[in-house]
Design a protein around this motif. Sequence first.
Motif, mmCIF file in Angstrom:
data_model
loop_
_atom_site.group_PDB
_atom_site.id
_atom_site.type_symbol
_atom_site.label_atom_id
_atom_site.label_comp_id
_atom_site.label_asym_id
_atom_site.label_seq_id
_atom_site.Cartn_x
_atom_site.Cartn_y
_atom_site.Cartn_z
ATOM 1 N N VAL B 150 0.838 -1.201 0.000
ATOM 2 C CA VAL B 150 0.000 0.000 0.000
ATOM 3 C C VAL B 150 0.871 1.249 0.000
ATOM 4 N N LEU B 235 -8.086 -8.318 -5.434
ATOM 5 C CA LEU B 235 -8.322 -7.829 -4.078
ATOM 6 C C LEU B 235 -7.584 -6.508 -3.849
ATOM 7 N N ALA B 236 -6.378 -6.417 -4.396
ATOM 8 C CA ALA B 236 -5.616 -5.172 -4.240
ATOM 9 C C ALA B 236 -6.342 -4.024 -4.933
ATOM 10 N N SER B 238 -9.501 -3.684 -5.277
ATOM 11 C CA SER B 238 -10.597 -3.237 -4.393
ATOM 12 C C SER B 238 -10.057 -2.314 -3.319
ATOM 13 N N GLY B 239 -8.980 -2.761 -2.661
ATOM 14 C CA GLY B 239 -8.441 -1.974 -1.559
ATOM 15 C C GLY B 239 -7.955 -0.608 -1.996
ATOM 16 N N TYR B 242 -10.722 1.714 -2.975
ATOM 17 C CA TYR B 242 -11.378 2.224 -1.772
ATOM 18 C C TYR B 242 -10.597 3.381 -1.186
ATOM 19 N N LEU B 243 -9.262 3.259 -1.214
ATOM 20 C CA LEU B 243 -8.427 4.337 -0.685
ATOM 21 C C LEU B 243 -8.410 5.547 -1.604
ATOM 22 N N GLY B 255 -14.152 -3.262 -7.440
ATOM 23 C CA GLY B 255 -13.680 -2.658 -6.210
ATOM 24 C C GLY B 255 -14.472 -1.417 -5.874
ATOM 25 N N ALA B 259 -16.753 -0.942 -2.699
ATOM 26 C CA ALA B 259 -16.511 0.151 -1.756
ATOM 27 C C ALA B 259 -17.782 0.963 -1.530
#
Lengths: 267, 350
Positions: B150, B235-236, B238-239, B242-243, B255, B259
């Motif tokens: 991240v 999955l990354a 999505s994360g 979201y950020l 994602g 979110a």
Amino acid sequence: MSLIVHDLTVDVAARGRRAPARPIVRGVDLRVDDGERVGLVGPSGSGKSMVSRAILGILPPHLTAGGSVLLGDTQMIGADENIAASMRGSYTGAVFQNPAAALNPVRTVGQSIALPLRLHYELDRDEIRERVLRQMRAVELPERLESAYPHELSGGQRQRVAIAAALVTSPRLIIADEPTTALDAVVQRRIVDLLVSLVDDLGSSLLFITHDFAVLKRATTRCYVMEAGRIVEEGATEALLHDARHAVTQSLVEAATALSLRGGEEA
Amino acid sequence: MTGNTTSPSNRGFAPRAPRGRLRGARIVLSSLWHRADGAYALVVIGLWLAVSLVSLVWTPHPLLEASGRNAWAAPSAAHPMGTDGAGHDLLSWLMRGSLTELEVVVLVVLCTAVFGLLGIWASVGRRAGAGRGSRAWMVCVDTLIAVPTVLVAMLVSVPLGTSIAVIVVACTFAYSLSIVRVTRPVAQLAATSQYVEAARSYGVGEARVFFGHVVPAIAPTMAVQLSLSAGTAILAESGLTYLGIGIPAGVPSWGRSLANCAKLISVYPLTVIWPGLIITMVVVALNLLGDALRDCADPVVNADLRRDGAADDDRSASDMAAAESSTREQELTGERMPAQEGESHEPHRA
């Protein structure tokens, strides 16, 4: 003259003050005439395998070679890698020690034998297949094994495949580095006889490296004895068997004699 | 046909083994299909690909059709998955999002494979200096692996802005380092093995040694690692979305849908199931594909990849075991009587 080695040295490359260069092979002189079968014998660790690697130019990266190795007219020490690679596989063929690891596990027998052909000659698929099958017949492997994978073969069969691959390009010099050490006695004898007859049929020369005098007697006419990186004795194999002068040769001959069942020379 | 194994040729599904140039690929596909995990993976991934392609030309509702009054509607005939916070049809957005995911996965897997192979070559390739150089390189790799993905993504988003490139760069960085670490032992084993030495003695050049002999040895490990990285890339995505540093706002992606739905989970709890379920199914499918592929593409494990059609019909696993004990017999027989090869072929079948 197939092979002339003069003053060959192999050193572990120096790495700073704390690890100076260490010699592994010192001042080795060898000659192999056309059509001759010569042995290189010595106890384990005497540097025999390093000599064969140096001749082929495939030493591990931390070792350096000096001196002169002439394959025909080509100098191998310090040669450009492309030239060296073109000599390997076409002028020379090599068979190594461990049949279990000698073949690429994801290539079939046919593909392994065909590899030197594809590298050095421009042939189409049918011609390659024809030569591969011919070679398999020469080493007495059944044709159905052409599409088999190495893990389906026994040790003796894998060594035959390795021999087939080494000989498929009809090289002038065949270097056999302890090809029978990992095999049982019956198969050993058969493999040695096979190798000798194929080499004679091709008219090539053979450099047979081993630590077993019994095998040497069967395979070679002349041999060199190495110890601790130097050649200590040379001569006709028969002569060395009966009349060894150097202590190392004597102990090797005694060991070979003592281990054979009859305690005498093998027929 | 003897029938005490699970290989397809003994079950009669493939009475004639395929021949021809793509024989290997077709056998692998059929082996995958006959495994439960392989079949699941093929079906889900096939659906995913099909939906992505279809979404290029058609979705149930146009993507930009938004109706504020219809936000967060429950599933109905017009909107099978309901609508999201802006009134977009969730089904259409998820369909189009599958295309975005496909781009992410393809880019990440390709870049990871390329940089992973480069990293492995740096640690085992001869010209790259095996020995000192490769040890220093592995220390570098171990250090860099410790950097959180991240963090890398955030750093990279400064010059690149919010874009798919951020995801690709961050994921490639993390996964290729991890591939180098994981495959290095196998690669080293292959690079120093005797068949590579034999290949060099035939005159094979360094590049061919690497691609023809080392890469096939690490291929199974890489297949699993790449499939894991494909799943993790989704999955990354999505994360990072979201950020706010992943896929930009206007582009549909799973994602982003996840979110958005997750933000209102306490008010509209059921909507988040759709993107969540789809992401889970696809990630699981990718992971299973890697495992199944690793087995099916390996000639040592997959009996159907060996030999041509006729011999397959006669061989089963028990015959293999019998054959191993009799290869010695065959060898001796063959050695003593080479002229009678035809008869001494299969002594245990007499």
